[in-house]
Structure formats: C-alpha cells, structure tokens
Design a protein around this motif. Sequence first.
Motif, short mmCIF file in Angstrom:
data_model
loop_
_atom_site.label_atom_id
_atom_site.label_comp_id
_atom_site.label_asym_id
_atom_site.label_seq_id
_atom_site.Cartn_x
_atom_site.Cartn_y
_atom_site.Cartn_z
N VAL A 1 0.83 -1.04 -0.10
CA VAL A 1 0.01 -0.05 -0.16
C VAL A 1 1.01 1.38 0.20
N ALA A 2 1.89 1.15 0.90
CA ALA A 2 2.84 2.50 0.96
C ALA A 2 3.51 2.54 -0.35
N ALA A 3 3.96 1.39 -1.10
CA ALA A 3 4.74 1.75 -2.25
C ALA A 3 3.69 2.37 -3.52
N ALA A 4 2.44 1.92 -3.23
CA ALA A 4 1.29 2.41 -4.62
C ALA A 4 1.09 3.90 -4.31
N LEU A 5 1.02 4.21 -2.68
CA LEU A 5 0.94 5.75 -2.58
C LEU A 5 2.23 6.49 -3.04
N ALA A 6 3.53 5.91 -2.71
CA ALA A 6 4.77 6.43 -3.17
C ALA A 6 4.85 6.71 -4.55
N GLU A 7 4.42 5.68 -5.34
CA GLU A 7 4.23 5.81 -6.83
C GLU A 7 3.37 7.12 -7.35
N ARG A 8 2.41 7.28 -6.53
CA ARG A 8 1.48 8.46 -6.64
C ARG A 8 2.09 9.77 -6.04
N GLY A 9 3.20 9.90 -5.54
CA GLY A 9 3.96 10.94 -5.09
C GLY A 9 3.85 11.21 -3.85
N ALA A 10 3.17 10.08 -3.20
CA ALA A 10 3.08 10.44 -1.44
C ALA A 10 4.32 11.02 -1.01
N VAL B 1 3.35 -1.81 9.96
CA VAL B 1 3.63 -0.49 9.96
C VAL B 1 4.52 -0.12 8.51
N SER B 2 4.27 0.82 7.72
CA SER B 2 5.01 0.97 6.48
C SER B 2 5.38 2.48 6.33
N LEU B 3 6.74 3.06 6.10
CA LEU B 3 6.79 4.31 6.09
C LEU B 3 7.62 4.52 4.68
N VAL B 4 7.07 5.83 4.01
CA VAL B 4 7.72 6.05 2.66
C VAL B 4 8.98 7.09 3.11
N ILE C 1 12.37 -6.05 10.24
CA ILE C 1 12.29 -4.82 9.33
C ILE C 1 12.35 -5.20 8.20
N LEU C 2 11.68 -4.82 7.13
CA LEU C 2 11.79 -5.21 5.85
C LEU C 2 11.82 -3.87 4.95
N ALA C 3 12.95 -3.58 4.40
CA ALA C 3 13.10 -2.36 3.46
C ALA C 3 13.07 -2.81 2.17
N GLU C 4 12.17 -1.96 1.27
CA GLU C 4 12.22 -2.51 -0.17
C GLU C 4 12.35 -1.03 -1.04
N ALA C 5 13.37 -1.14 -1.75
CA ALA C 5 13.56 0.15 -2.63
C ALA C 5 12.98 0.17 -3.92
N TYR D 1 12.44 5.66 -4.00
CA TYR D 1 11.97 5.77 -2.69
C TYR D 1 12.13 4.42 -2.06
N VAL D 2 12.25 4.52 -0.61
CA VAL D 2 12.21 3.22 -0.03
C VAL D 2 11.05 2.97 0.72
N ILE D 3 10.34 1.74 0.97
CA ILE D 3 9.59 1.67 1.91
C ILE D 3 10.06 0.59 3.20
N LEU D 4 10.11 1.29 4.25
CA LEU D 4 10.63 0.66 5.63
C LEU D 4 9.38 0.16 6.06
N GLY D 5 9.38 -1.28 6.10
CA GLY D 5 8.26 -1.93 6.82
C GLY D 5 8.68 -2.41 8.05
N LEU D 6 7.83 -2.04 9.13
CA LEU D 6 8.21 -2.51 10.55
C LEU D 6 7.19 -3.51 11.27
N GLY D 7 7.42 -4.89 11.66
CA GLY D 7 6.53 -5.59 12.01
C GLY D 7 6.92 -5.80 13.52
N ILE D 8 5.84 -5.55 14.38
CA ILE D 8 6.09 -5.48 15.99
C ILE D 8 5.30 -6.47 16.56
N ASN D 9 5.51 -7.53 17.30
CA ASN D 9 4.71 -8.52 17.93
C ASN D 9 4.20 -7.79 19.15
N LEU D 10 3.07 -7.57 19.29
CA LEU D 10 2.37 -7.05 20.58
C LEU D 10 2.11 -7.99 21.53
#
Length: 266
Positions: free
Chosen positions: A39-48, A80-83, A135-139, A148-157
């Motif tokens: 989802v974050a990558a699709a938003l980044a493609e559209r200029g997020a 969580v994913s960050l652009v 952490i999963l970073a995808e450039a 852009y790089v999408i930085l994905g964070l997965g945290i077991n609560l």
Amino acid sequence: MPDPVPDDIAAALARSAERRGCFGDPLYFFAETGSTNDVAAALAERGAPEGTTVIASRQTAGRGRFGRTWFSPEGAGLYVSLVCRNPEAAPLLTLAGGVAVAQGIRAACGLPVLIKWPNDIVAGEARTRRKLAGILAEASTGADGLQYVILGLGINLRPAAYPPELGDRATSIETELGRVVDAGLVLSETLAAFHPLFDRLATGDRGHVLACWRELAPSSHGALVEWTTPAGERRGTAAGIDDAGALLVKVGSRIERIISGELRWH
Ligand code: BTN
C-alpha cells in the motif's frame, strides 16, 4: 479506501506530534490489507511525501525477509510501513529502522530489547532469546536512481497462535513483559525515535545510527555464527559491523564480510 484511525492510535500520535517530524503524517489506517509495504509503495508511486505512514490491524499477505510470510493476525501486532525518499538516508535505513523499533519499545514500556544482526529485535536471556520484531526495507529505483524506500516494521505486541515453524523462535512484547502494552504508545515512540535517526542520516551523519546500533547489538561481537555458502558450511566469531552495516566475522585468522543472508547464531 482507508478506515478511520482508531482512537488510541490517534491520541498517541497527537501527543508525539512534535517529536516525530514528518513520520506518521499523513497516516493511512486499514483494518485489513494485503501488505502495508505494498500500500505504501502504491502511494509513493502516486507521489506520497516522505513520512507517509500506512498501518494495518491485520495483513493477509504480510512479507518478511527472504520472501517469508510475516504472520500478521488481527490486533496481535503493529504492521507499519513508512515512505522514505531521501537518498542520503537510504544505505543505513534498515539499521535506523531496527534502532528506532528497539528504542521505541524501550521508551514505551521499558522492555530491554536488543538487536540481532541485521535487524531482528529480540528479547529474553542470551541462550533463549526470541524475536519480537523485524524490519523489511524495499527500494524502488528508476532511471534517475533511487525513487523511494518503503521501510516496513512488524512488531509483535501480544501472544498469538504462531505457526509451528515460528513457535519456539517468536515472542511478543506482552509475553515478555507479563502485562498489557499500549499499541499507540509503542507506535508513537518508535516514530519519535526514528525521526532524529533519519534526519542525521539525511544530513550525511551515519556515525550516530551506527553507534546506537552497536550499543543495542552486543551479540554482534563475540557470538559464534554459522552460515551456508555454495562451497559449504562456514563458521566464525562475529566481530562487529563495518560502517556500511555489513557483519564482520573472524574465520581463523581472516575477517569475512557478510552483507546479507541468514546466519545461525550460537
Ligand atoms: C523480517 O522478516 O524480519 C521482516 C518483517 C517485516 C514485517 C513488516 S509488517 C509491516 C510491513 N508489511 C509487510 O508486508 N512486511 C513489513
């Protein structure tokens, strides 16, 4: 279409607004999605813009490193994913993500989590340490270089019915703490920790992130590690990371440099 941001997340983010810079703004929340990284990558493609953040309560196709599935049941974790767009920050972004998650968890609830190279967040005693975040970073690169790089964070609560292959290697913050944690606080403290680390990288200062990472990753010095190469099994003693984040391993009298790949730690 995104869903309304839950009150606890919105309130925690409002309280940390001045400490998390652009991260968490804008924020897209989904009760369910495939992978927040997609989802974050699709938003980044559209200029997020930088800092755009995507969160889900549940992922149906959460991804981990090495093409693995990231187990993402409803409400059991933060997904969580960050652009990120700044090219200066890109080379050490995954290390910065690991430091931010470790510092964020520590700040939110005091659990003394550590990092295991390259970016597993672990808790527990040395021999029985289990992973509770990754952490999963995808450039994405184009003709002009990094887009852009999408930085994905997965945290077991909270504890969940982990698949059998994860059963004895996975844990959660609540399992380790023995009490409930505030998901919004873990998220907001992680973003607040990430902001200054990212800013330092973006302005060319890699030393701070490296120093924080080294302090949080004692096993990167002195642990016995094994790995598999096309030529056979290798083993050596971890000797820290270099300034590019590669793991140095002493094998006999030589130092080998490991950039990526899976290690077995003893
Ligand atoms: C790992 O294997 O250690 C990395 C796991 C990363 C999981 C997160 S959850 C949010 C984001 N979306 C994904 O599909 N993966 C990352």
